[in-house]
Enzyme design. Sequence first.
Site, mmCIF file in Angstrom:
data_model
loop_
_atom_site.group_PDB
_atom_site.id
_atom_site.type_symbol
_atom_site.label_atom_id
_atom_site.label_comp_id
_atom_site.label_asym_id
_atom_site.label_seq_id
_atom_site.Cartn_x
_atom_site.Cartn_y
_atom_site.Cartn_z
ATOM 1 N N HIS A 18 -6.002 -4.517 3.374
ATOM 2 C CA HIS A 18 -6.920 -4.903 2.293
ATOM 3 C C HIS A 18 -8.032 -5.795 2.852
ATOM 4 O O HIS A 18 -9.212 -5.599 2.540
ATOM 5 C CB HIS A 18 -6.174 -5.694 1.207
ATOM 6 N N LYS A 42 3.156 -1.269 -11.961
ATOM 7 C CA LYS A 42 4.147 -1.687 -10.960
ATOM 8 C C LYS A 42 4.828 -2.957 -11.446
ATOM 9 O O LYS A 42 4.322 -3.639 -12.313
ATOM 10 C CB LYS A 42 3.454 -1.969 -9.625
ATOM 11 N N ARG A 91 -6.745 5.760 2.757
ATOM 12 C CA ARG A 91 -6.059 5.641 4.048
ATOM 13 C C ARG A 91 -5.725 7.014 4.612
ATOM 14 O O ARG A 91 -5.893 7.289 5.769
ATOM 15 C CB ARG A 91 -4.782 4.813 3.889
ATOM 16 N N SER A 129 1.633 -2.356 0.633
ATOM 17 C CA SER A 129 2.327 -3.587 0.234
ATOM 18 C C SER A 129 3.823 -3.326 0.052
ATOM 19 O O SER A 129 4.646 -4.164 0.438
ATOM 20 C CB SER A 129 1.719 -4.130 -1.057
HETATM 21 N N1 COA Z 1 -4.602 -1.481 3.303
HETATM 22 C C1 COA Z 1 -3.316 -1.575 3.027
HETATM 23 N N2 COA Z 1 -2.761 -1.107 1.934
HETATM 24 C C2 COA Z 1 -3.546 -0.500 1.063
HETATM 25 C C3 COA Z 1 -4.913 -0.353 1.272
HETATM 26 C C4 COA Z 1 -5.446 -0.871 2.450
HETATM 27 N N3 COA Z 1 -6.730 -0.788 2.754
HETATM 28 N N4 COA Z 1 -5.429 0.300 0.222
HETATM 29 C C5 COA Z 1 -4.421 0.551 -0.601
HETATM 30 N N5 COA Z 1 -3.271 0.065 -0.093
HETATM 31 C C6 COA Z 1 -1.941 0.181 -0.646
HETATM 32 C C7 COA Z 1 -1.600 -0.930 -1.558
HETATM 33 O O1 COA Z 1 -0.965 -1.965 -0.858
HETATM 34 C C8 COA Z 1 -0.697 -0.248 -2.531
HETATM 35 O O2 COA Z 1 0.585 -0.235 -1.982
HETATM 36 P P1 COA Z 1 1.857 -0.250 -2.913
HETATM 37 O O3 COA Z 1 1.800 0.998 -3.730
HETATM 38 O O4 COA Z 1 2.926 -0.277 -1.931
HETATM 39 O O5 COA Z 1 1.758 -1.490 -3.760
HETATM 40 C C9 COA Z 1 -1.206 1.172 -2.580
HETATM 41 O O6 COA Z 1 -1.900 1.356 -1.404
HETATM 42 C C10 COA Z 1 -2.183 1.479 -3.660
HETATM 43 O O7 COA Z 1 -2.402 0.365 -4.362
HETATM 44 P P2 COA Z 1 -3.746 -0.415 -4.652
HETATM 45 O O8 COA Z 1 -4.869 0.039 -3.840
HETATM 46 O O9 COA Z 1 -3.421 -1.874 -4.669
HETATM 47 O O10 COA Z 1 -4.001 0.069 -6.038
HETATM 48 P P3 COA Z 1 -2.987 0.093 -7.135
HETATM 49 O O11 COA Z 1 -2.597 1.514 -7.254
HETATM 50 O O12 COA Z 1 -1.894 -0.892 -6.976
HETATM 51 O O13 COA Z 1 -3.940 -0.408 -8.284
HETATM 52 C C11 COA Z 1 -5.351 -0.255 -10.172
HETATM 53 C C12 COA Z 1 -4.357 0.435 -9.246
HETATM 54 C C13 COA Z 1 -5.078 -1.716 -10.352
HETATM 55 C C14 COA Z 1 -6.727 -0.080 -9.609
HETATM 56 C C15 COA Z 1 -5.220 0.494 -11.510
HETATM 57 O O14 COA Z 1 -3.878 0.463 -11.916
HETATM 58 C C16 COA Z 1 -6.067 -0.123 -12.578
HETATM 59 O O15 COA Z 1 -7.263 0.061 -12.604
HETATM 60 N N6 COA Z 1 -5.439 -0.903 -13.497
HETATM 61 C C17 COA Z 1 -6.106 -1.583 -14.571
HETATM 62 C C18 COA Z 1 -5.842 -0.901 -15.916
HETATM 63 C C19 COA Z 1 -6.684 0.348 -16.030
HETATM 64 O O16 COA Z 1 -7.890 0.318 -16.107
HETATM 65 N N7 COA Z 1 -5.984 1.484 -16.059
HETATM 66 C C20 COA Z 1 -6.627 2.776 -16.188
HETATM 67 C C21 COA Z 1 -7.045 3.315 -14.864
HETATM 68 S S1 COA Z 1 -7.834 4.889 -15.063
#
Ligand code: COA
Length: 163
Positions: A18, A42, A91, A129
């Site tokens: 990140h 989550k 990724r 994560s």
């Molecule tokens: N390096 C390391 N890990 C990375 C990364 C990077 N550059 N980019 C993504 N990841 C990992 C994250 O650690 C995460 O791992 P995990 O699944 O083990 O926790 C995974 O990839 C993807 O997660 P992340 O990028 O954090 O996104 P998310 O899927 O957790 O978040 C939101 C999604 C928050 C963007 C989405 O749920 C959201 O917008 N929520 C708000 C409510 C909303 O508007 N909902 C409608 C959406 S249409």
Amino acid sequence: MTTTAIYPGTFDPITNGHTDLIQRASKLFDKVIVAVAEHSGKQPAFSLQERIDLANTVLTNVDKIEVCGFDTLLVDFARQKNAQIILRGLRAVSDFEYEFQLTGMNRKMAPEIETLFLMPAEQYTYISSSLVKELARLGGDVSSFVHEKVFSALKDKLKNKIK
Ligand code: COA
């Protein structure tokens, strides 16, 4: 015009992958808002405040960054913050399908906001994560995947099961 990008995620916890992405983004935009989601489907190990505090600690030396928590729709939060861009990391090919859906939904709700993608450095393309937490829980060494403050927070959270 000021270009503001919002980088949303669960950040449970923030990893070096990140941070790599945020550093790249800080060179491209006037401001980058790291938006820590309270609700992302989550069950986070760290509370929202802990995830925000860890991100702030890790990002102290990165310019033009603001870390915020949010518990609304992402597009509503982006509008509230006057962000024109949603930034996501890609990724591997496996990220694509979920990102495709997220982008489509967000675009439908807020056509004026563009989603842009950046790739982290290749040594971070396999980090997540969840994997960091699993490794830490089972006694693996995660010190090369997370900042030292995150490493010690993980140690505390997982009751000193880390070597
Ligand atoms: N390096 C390391 N890990 C990375 C990364 C990077 N550059 N980019 C993504 N990841 C990992 C994250 O650690 C995460 O791992 P995990 O699944 O083990 O926790 C995974 O990839 C993807 O997660 P992340 O990028 O954090 O996104 P998310 O899927 O957790 O978040 C939101 C999604 C928050 C963007 C989405 O749920 C959201 O917008 N929520 C708000 C409510 C909303 O508007 N909902 C409608 C959406 S249409």
